[in-house]
Scaffold this active site. Structure first.
Site, short mmCIF file in Angstrom:
data_model
loop_
_atom_site.label_atom_id
_atom_site.label_comp_id
_atom_site.label_asym_id
_atom_site.label_seq_id
_atom_site.Cartn_x
_atom_site.Cartn_y
_atom_site.Cartn_z
N ARG A 1 6.02 -39.27 -39.81
CA ARG A 1 6.14 -40.54 -39.10
C ARG A 1 6.34 -41.70 -40.08
O ARG A 1 6.99 -42.68 -39.74
CB ARG A 1 4.88 -40.81 -38.28
CG ARG A 1 4.73 -39.90 -37.10
CD ARG A 1 3.56 -40.31 -36.27
NE ARG A 1 3.64 -41.75 -35.97
CZ ARG A 1 2.73 -42.43 -35.33
NH1 ARG A 1 1.65 -41.84 -34.92
NH2 ARG A 1 2.88 -43.72 -35.10
N CYS B 1 -6.24 -43.63 -30.48
CA CYS B 1 -5.63 -43.52 -31.79
C CYS B 1 -6.64 -42.89 -32.75
O CYS B 1 -7.83 -43.15 -32.66
CB CYS B 1 -5.26 -44.91 -32.27
SG CYS B 1 -4.68 -44.93 -33.95
N ARG C 1 2.26 -46.62 -31.57
CA ARG C 1 1.65 -47.86 -31.11
C ARG C 1 2.50 -49.08 -31.40
O ARG C 1 2.47 -50.06 -30.67
CB ARG C 1 0.30 -48.07 -31.79
CG ARG C 1 -0.69 -46.98 -31.55
CD ARG C 1 -1.97 -47.34 -32.22
NE ARG C 1 -2.50 -48.58 -31.67
CZ ARG C 1 -3.21 -48.68 -30.57
NH1 ARG C 1 -3.50 -47.60 -29.89
NH2 ARG C 1 -3.63 -49.84 -30.14
N ARG D 1 -8.17 -49.35 -31.16
CA ARG D 1 -7.16 -50.35 -31.53
C ARG D 1 -6.70 -51.13 -30.31
O ARG D 1 -5.65 -50.86 -29.74
CB ARG D 1 -5.98 -49.67 -32.23
CG ARG D 1 -6.38 -49.02 -33.54
CD ARG D 1 -5.25 -48.26 -34.17
NE ARG D 1 -4.22 -49.10 -34.75
CZ ARG D 1 -3.10 -48.63 -35.29
NH1 ARG D 1 -2.89 -47.34 -35.31
NH2 ARG D 1 -2.21 -49.44 -35.79
N LYS E 1 8.26 -49.27 -43.73
CA LYS E 1 8.11 -48.88 -42.31
C LYS E 1 7.56 -50.04 -41.49
O LYS E 1 8.08 -50.37 -40.43
CB LYS E 1 7.15 -47.67 -42.21
CG LYS E 1 6.65 -47.40 -40.80
CD LYS E 1 5.75 -46.19 -40.73
CE LYS E 1 4.29 -46.46 -41.00
NZ LYS E 1 3.54 -47.07 -39.89
N ASN E 2 6.48 -50.65 -42.00
CA ASN E 2 5.80 -51.65 -41.19
C ASN E 2 6.50 -53.00 -41.15
O ASN E 2 6.11 -53.88 -40.38
CB ASN E 2 4.34 -51.79 -41.64
CG ASN E 2 3.55 -50.55 -41.28
OD1 ASN E 2 4.01 -49.72 -40.49
ND2 ASN E 2 2.36 -50.41 -41.84
N ASP F 1 -5.95 -56.95 -27.41
CA ASP F 1 -6.40 -58.17 -26.73
C ASP F 1 -5.87 -59.45 -27.39
O ASP F 1 -5.54 -60.42 -26.70
CB ASP F 1 -7.93 -58.19 -26.66
CG ASP F 1 -8.57 -58.05 -28.03
OD1 ASP F 1 -8.15 -57.16 -28.78
OD2 ASP F 1 -9.49 -58.83 -28.36
N ASP G 1 -4.19 -48.97 -45.56
CA ASP G 1 -3.22 -47.86 -45.55
C ASP G 1 -3.20 -47.07 -46.86
O ASP G 1 -2.45 -46.09 -46.98
CB ASP G 1 -1.81 -48.39 -45.23
CG ASP G 1 -1.72 -48.92 -43.81
OD1 ASP G 1 -2.59 -48.57 -43.00
OD2 ASP G 1 -0.79 -49.69 -43.52
N1 EPU Z 1 -7.54 -55.70 -33.50
C1 EPU Z 1 -8.22 -56.21 -32.42
N2 EPU Z 1 -7.48 -56.74 -31.39
C2 EPU Z 1 -6.13 -56.80 -31.41
C3 EPU Z 1 -5.44 -56.28 -32.51
C4 EPU Z 1 -6.18 -55.73 -33.55
O1 EPU Z 1 -9.43 -56.16 -32.37
O2 EPU Z 1 -5.54 -57.32 -30.44
C5 EPU Z 1 -8.29 -55.11 -34.63
C6 EPU Z 1 -7.93 -53.65 -34.88
O3 EPU Z 1 -8.67 -52.77 -34.05
C7 EPU Z 1 -8.25 -53.50 -36.35
C8 EPU Z 1 -7.88 -54.86 -36.93
O4 EPU Z 1 -7.88 -55.75 -35.82
O5 EPU Z 1 -9.64 -53.28 -36.54
C9 EPU Z 1 -6.54 -54.92 -37.61
O6 EPU Z 1 -5.55 -54.29 -36.79
P1 EPU Z 1 -4.04 -54.74 -36.77
O7 EPU Z 1 -3.70 -55.27 -35.43
O8 EPU Z 1 -3.76 -55.60 -37.95
O9 EPU Z 1 -3.31 -53.35 -36.95
P2 EPU Z 1 -1.87 -53.02 -36.37
O10 EPU Z 1 -1.07 -54.25 -36.33
O11 EPU Z 1 -2.00 -52.22 -35.13
C10 EPU Z 1 -0.69 -52.59 -38.66
C11 EPU Z 1 0.00 -51.45 -39.32
C12 EPU Z 1 -1.01 -50.39 -39.68
C13 EPU Z 1 -2.02 -51.02 -40.64
C14 EPU Z 1 -2.67 -52.23 -39.98
C15 EPU Z 1 -3.61 -52.99 -40.90
C16 EPU Z 1 2.19 -51.51 -38.34
C17 EPU Z 1 3.20 -50.88 -37.45
N3 EPU Z 1 1.02 -50.91 -38.41
O12 EPU Z 1 -1.33 -52.06 -37.50
O13 EPU Z 1 -0.30 -49.37 -40.36
O14 EPU Z 1 -3.03 -50.07 -40.95
O15 EPU Z 1 -1.65 -53.16 -39.55
O16 EPU Z 1 -2.96 -53.39 -42.05
O17 EPU Z 1 2.46 -52.51 -38.97
C18 EPU Z 1 0.07 -47.19 -41.15
O18 EPU Z 1 1.17 -47.59 -41.60
O19 EPU Z 1 -0.42 -46.07 -41.45
C19 EPU Z 1 -0.67 -48.06 -40.26
C20 EPU Z 1 -1.64 -47.60 -39.45
#
Ligand code: EPU
Length: 447
Positions: A400, A117, A93, A122, A22-23, A125, A308
């Site tokens: 999802r 969320c 998201r 999340r 998925k990701n 920035d 995850d």
């Molecule tokens: N963060 C920030 N600022 C940003 C972006 C992230 O502070 O601009 C923080 C987040 O709040 C969090 C950490 O950095 O504490 C990591 O977040 P990340 O951005 O890596 O998460 P994401 O990209 O939104 C993806 C996966 C998630 C998975 C996370 C961590 C996808 C579509 N989603 O989310 O998947 O948990 O990386 O590995 O790739 C799931 O599949 O259930 C899922 C939630």
């Protein structure tokens, strides 16, 4: 709304196959917006988040053809629209991944800011900081991120954040930098296999991205990306979920097409608990035992234990003798499943970013509520091991991210029935209904 009725206590046995990731699939679909030509994707998983991303692309004018067996063709050459509306982004998201490719292709993008969320705060920035470093002018307008740039320019960008690297943030900035003028260096980049798969996909379409799978990406921008065919990597999180499902029931399952090379930390953790896990070619054989041990775990960015899988492991540790502790350093608030597991008899206390789990001998079936994708999976796994019947509401969260999850588990001997939730979790208890009725009668002047 659908719900699951699970009759627990059956050991899982047999063979099952993992779907595409998925990701990896989500940012790759978003990246098609930056490609001048037909994209054919193999092993794209048939799950709700992918459907949402397809709808988002179609809303912008993309042509999608899924009448090709297990592959999907996407053509975005006719796309003229660079807006991702609130109605679609609020459902998922990962829609924010269209920001980078839209900006790179059209010089302008208007993408709804994702809202709240259930797994914690999340922000995006770092995505915005990275795009700004490539020369984008970014502002917030009525809940939308508006990004503009005549032509993005290569730059040295640090993507670090206090919770580690960002997965979709790295994807967004990498997609933009692939079409920027000149060289970019992205530091503190996410090393997740899904990010590397997106990079492989872009490279096959003509991008020049080096350092994939490391924390420093070196990208020489190109003017155009061309038609490409790509096979999406297998889903390491689905494979891990199936492994924990096997272990929690004391079963014996062969998980075909498990991406074992991406599962080192998960395999290590399962073995440290006492589960027998062996790689057999492209498959993973998982055998439960009657001798599990409590463990101390920490979910971290790749190659660490994935956040995850934290919820699923918490469900397993709930029935492992002794005291386990599981810290989530990626999403410190991701423990909504704990309270529901407690309703099934688990002994779990959450303090800050850690769950302290005192193993109990047996969970018992109960009505519970899914709060997010992986929390739903954890509840299904707990229900498989519980005595009696568990009713899990709001399984749309599960749909999802897992394709036909209950069918897969049933093919291994589980007993899960999907039903329409007639009552719904929001039912007003009878005494309250009486109060509401009498208030209405009083207002209407009747008795
Ligand atoms: N963060 C920030 N600022 C940003 C972006 C992230 O502070 O601009 C923080 C987040 O709040 C969090 C950490 O950095 O504490 C990591 O977040 P990340 O951005 O890596 O998460 P994401 O990209 O939104 C993806 C996966 C998630 C998975 C996370 C961590 C996808 C579509 N989603 O989310 O998947 O948990 O990386 O590995 O790739 C799931 O599949 O259930 C899922 C939630």
């Amino acid at each position: 709304m659908d719900m699951f009725c699970v009759d627990g206590g059956r050991k899982l046995r047999g063979t099952v196959r993992v779907e595409g990731s998925k990701n990896a699939g989500l940012p790759i679909l978003a990246a098609t917006l930056a490609i001048q030509g037909e994209v054919v994707l193999e092993r794209i998983p048939l799950l709700q988040d992918i459907v949402t991303m397809r709808r988002l692309l179609q809303s912008m004018g993309a042509t999608i053809d899924d009448d090709r067996g297990s592959s999907l063709s996407v053509d975005t050459r006719e796309v003229r629209e660079s807006v991702a509306p609130y109605d679609l982004v609020r459902q998922m998201r990962a829609s924010v991944c269209v920001l980078g490719p839209l900006l790179a292709r059209f010089g302008k993008a208007r993408v709804s800011l994702p809202g709240g969320c259930n797994i914690g705060h999340r922000p995006i920035d770092i995505h915005l900081r990275g795009l700004a470093a490539l020369g984008a002018d970014i502002r917030l307008e009525s809940g939308y991120v508006v990004a503009e740039a005549e032509r993005l320019r290569g730059a040295d960008v640090d993507l670090g954040g206090i919770f580690g690297p960002t997965v979709t943030g790295t994807c967004n900035v990498m997609m933009a930098a692939a079409l920027a003028k000149g060289r970019s260096v992205l530091r503190s980049a996410a090393k997740e296999p899904e990010v590397a798969d997106l990079g492989e996909f872009l490279n096959a379409a003509g991008a020049r991205i080096g350092g994939l799978g490391t924390s420093v990406l070196e990208i020489d921008g190109v003017d155009e990306l061309h038609a490409v065919r790509h096979r999406i990597i297998a889903d390491r999180i689905e494979a891990a979920t199936l492994a924990v499902a096997t272990a929690i029931t004391g079963g014996d399952v062969l998980i075909e097409e498990a991406p074992t090379e991406h599962m080192t930390s998960v395999i290590q953790v399962l073995r440290s608990i006492g589960i027998v896990v062996e790689a057999e070619g492209r498959a993973l054989r998982v055998q439960g035992t009657s001798d599990y041990r409590a463990v101390q775990l920490r979910a971290e960015p790749y190659p660490g234990l994935p956040t995850d899988v934290q919820a699923q492991l918490t469900a397993l540790l709930a029935i492992v003798p002794g005291e386990s502790r599981i810290i989530d350093s990626v999403f410190p608030d991701r423990f909504m499943h704990a309270a529901e597991l407690v309703r099934m008899g688990a002994n779990i206390r959450v303090h800050g970013n850690a769950a302290h789990v005192c193993g109990v001998t047996q969970l018992s079936g109960a009505p519970v509520m899914a709060s997010d994708l992986r929390a739903s999976a954890a509840l299904v796994l707990a229900a498989l091991a519980a005595k009696g019947r568990t009713e899990i509401r709001r399984v749309y969260h599960l749909d999802r991210g897992y394709h036909a999850f209950e069918k897969k588990l049933n093919s291994l001997g589980a007993s899960i029935e999907r039903r329409t939730d007639q009552v719904g979790p929001q039912i007003v208890p009878a005494p309250h209904l009486d109060l509401v009725r009498s208030a209405i009668r009083q207002r209407a002047g009747t008795k």
